[in-house]
Write an enzyme that holds these catalytic residues in place. Structure first.
Site, PDB file in Angstrom:
ATOM      1  N   CYS A  81      39.446  36.112  33.750  1.00 41.27           N
ATOM      2  CA  CYS A  81      38.828  37.008  32.770  1.00 41.27           C
ATOM      3  C   CYS A  81      39.704  38.255  32.556  1.00 41.27           C
ATOM      4  O   CYS A  81      40.751  38.181  31.946  1.00 41.27           O
ATOM      5  CB  CYS A  81      37.411  37.357  33.204  1.00 41.27           C
ATOM      6  SG  CYS A  81      36.347  37.829  31.821  1.00 41.27           S
ATOM      7  N   HIS A 168      34.619  32.490  34.125  1.00 37.69           N
ATOM      8  CA  HIS A 168      34.412  32.701  35.564  1.00 37.69           C
ATOM      9  C   HIS A 168      34.167  31.381  36.297  1.00 37.69           C
ATOM     10  O   HIS A 168      33.051  30.860  36.287  1.00 37.69           O
ATOM     11  CB  HIS A 168      33.244  33.660  35.796  1.00 37.69           C
ATOM     12  CG  HIS A 168      33.538  35.066  35.386  1.00 37.69           C
ATOM     13  ND1 HIS A 168      34.209  35.950  36.200  1.00 37.69           N
ATOM     14  CD2 HIS A 168      33.285  35.734  34.233  1.00 37.69           C
ATOM     15  CE1 HIS A 168      34.350  37.110  35.574  1.00 37.69           C
ATOM     16  NE2 HIS A 168      33.799  37.003  34.379  1.00 37.69           N
ATOM     17  N   GLU A 170      34.084  31.003  39.478  1.00 42.79           N
ATOM     18  CA  GLU A 170      33.456  31.256  40.774  1.00 42.79           C
ATOM     19  C   GLU A 170      31.940  31.159  40.755  1.00 42.79           C
ATOM     20  O   GLU A 170      31.304  31.052  41.810  1.00 42.79           O
ATOM     21  CB  GLU A 170      33.888  32.624  41.322  1.00 42.79           C
ATOM     22  CG  GLU A 170      33.359  33.837  40.557  1.00 42.79           C
ATOM     23  CD  GLU A 170      34.212  34.255  39.381  1.00 42.79           C
ATOM     24  OE1 GLU A 170      34.106  35.421  38.982  1.00 42.79           O
ATOM     25  OE2 GLU A 170      34.976  33.422  38.865  1.00 42.79           O
TER      26      GLU A 170
END
Length: 512
Positions: A81, A168, A170
């Site tokens: 990002c 993202h 994660e």
């Protein structure tokens, strides 16, 4: 020491999540301040770098920027990002404000799998959170994936092994996100997956022995997960050199003191000193109703009692603590500083510096889920390893209003009923927390032919992943009815049971 992946923090609230996902792949990660010099990263032997997301624009006046020399270290880099925008900004690309900001769910189309997207489906659901986007690729880069509003949702420079993604991976909302991280760690960085529970315990035991030598170590034991695992690890390393001190503040759950004594004295054969200070705590809390004042009194009294207890134990050079990795990360406001800045951790529970004890913190590199794995490997029982969080002030923050022996007894008995039923039904290990709250409110009830005027107990049962947010658990109505019936019938002084159905936010998990 295991190989290290450096996570540079640029203010993302997800930085710790990135670090945890890396460790779930059995690779050691360490969070660094965004401005950490490249020379330090080289000296510490990092084998790869991840640039976190962040709330700023790369062009903002006080936007956090890394040391440009990190791009000359010769190690693989993954920008996430804000991180990919930094790569574009520093390496000759162009970043601009997106005409359509992307927040929440989105869709990714992979054009060139490469190493980062190897083995993944061509189309995936992803999670976005950005207003800027990469508008022009830096020299040497090629686009690998696109999203609805980003022609460069994935980029790579295969020669320098630089990768970037405008979403993202994660978070669980991103489909196969962990696989992308694993591909970077194993396929790009060549990580050996040498961060395992077994290896950690071996390294920790060696470190403790080297640091403590033949000196004595004192550990304040609460019976919770962190201090229990710290005690087991220290005891494995130094045996009889460890003395644990357990303070009974009168604010414990039913049978807690006896349970701790049986487990650590008889099962682990740890030198455990129990200090009964319950009368002192209740005396100082008499007439106090303001929550923050109660917390301060409990904290100050604990420090005083613990310090006196240490004098009876004898000379010691070290104070053991169950400090975890999140404890050494200080949250600060977003601006020119990141959300998480590594700091030297000096929090010893308020214990005075004049005690001149050196710290041993065997768990300070671990996240909570890793601590539980270590506890299980050390032989701690399941009910300790997976015990629900319990506040430091104990039942003191679950008795609304004045804390008295009578009110504590009511709460203790009601909470014991809830615990029994949560365990029996199998829900105890499915929720984040389940506990009772005593309300200093009397309501009319009927027992037999007699009217009663007794207290109210609230049930608080929540689901959560990290306690940052929480939702009330939807337990079966039959179970709730059974719990309520048992409490009103078995706990003297309670005529009404209510259920707290508040989420966090706006409510907190604890009532005080």
């Amino acid at each position: 020491m295991p190989q290290t992946i450096a996570v540079l923090d640029f203010g993302s609230q997800l930085t710790q999540v990135i670090a945890r996902r890396i460790r779930e792949c059995q690779v050691y990660s360490k969070i660094y301040h965004f401005s950490t010099p490249a020379a330090q990263l080289r000296e510490e032997g990092v084998i790869g770098i991840i640039l976190s997301g962040g709330p700023q624009s790369v062009y903002a006046r006080k936007a956090p920027h890394p040391d440009p020399a990190i791009f000359e270290l010769g190690v693989p880099i993954l920008g996430i990002c804000y991180g990919v925008q930094l790569m574009g900004h520093f390496l000759g690309g162009k970043v601009e404000l997106s005409t359509a900001r992307e927040y929440g769910h989105g869709h990714l189309t992979i054009k060139r799998p490469g190493k980062l997207f190897a083995g993944l489906p061509r189309k995936l659901r992803i999670w976005n959170s950005h207003g800027d986007r990469l508008a022009k690729l830096p020299p040497g880069f090629a686009a690998t994936a696109i999203s609805e509003n980003s022609p460069y949702a994935g980029i790579e420079d295969r020669t320098r092994q630089f990768y970037g993604i405008q979403f993202h991976p994660e978070v669980f909302h991103t489909e196969r996100g962990v696989d992308m991280i694993r591909n970077f760690l194993l396929g790009v960085c060549g990580a050996k997956q040498d961060w395992t529970t077994k290896d950690f315990i071996a390294h920790a035991v060696a470190d403790i022995r080297a640091k403590a030598g033949k000196s004595r170590v004192i550990l304040g034991l609460s019976g919770g997960v962190d201090s229990s695992v710290a005690a087991a690890l220290l005891h494995k390393a130094i045996g009889r050199q460890l003395t644990c001190v357990f303070v009974d503040n009168g604010l414990l759950r039913k049978g807690e003191r006896d349970y701790v004594e049986a487990l650590y004295k008889k099962h682990f054969h740890i030198d455990l000193r129990i200090v009964d200070a319950s009368k002192l705590f209740l005396k100082r809390l008499k007439g106090v109703t303001e929550p923050e004042q109660k917390r301060k009194i409990i904290g100050r009294t604990f420090v005083e009692v613990f310090e006196k207890a240490l004098k009876t134990v004898g000379h010691a050079d070290f104070l053991g603590q169950g400090t975890l990795y999140p404890d050494v990360i200080e949250s600060v406001s977003i601006g020119n500083n990141p959300a998480s800045v590594i700091k030297t951790h000096h929090n010893v529970g308020g214990l005075p510096e004049r005690m001149k004890l050196k710290l041993i913190e065997p768990l300070r590199e671990l996240f909570k889920d890793e601590v539980r794995k270590v506890g299980a490997a050390l032989g701690l029982p399941k009910e300790v390893v997976w015990r629900q969080p319990f506040p430091g002030p104990g039942l003191g923050v679950r008795v609304m209003g004045e804390i008295t022996a009578a009110n504590l007894e009511i709460l203790r008995n009601a909470d014991a009923v809830l615990h029994e039923e949560m365990m029996a039904s199998g829900y105890y290990y499915k929720v984040w927390q389940s506990f009772c709250v005593f309300l200093p409110v009397r309501t009319v009830g009927v027992f037999g032919d007699e009217r009663t005027y007794d207290y109210v107990v609230a049930l608080r049962v929540v689901e959560s992943i990290d306690a940052m947010t929480a939702d009330w658990a939807k337990l079966p109505h039959e179970l709730l009815q059974h719990i309520s019936s048992r409490i009103t019938n078995e706990v003297r002084g309670v005529s009404r049971v209510v259920l707290d159905i508040s989420s966090k936010p706006p409510a907190t998990i604890e009532w005080e």
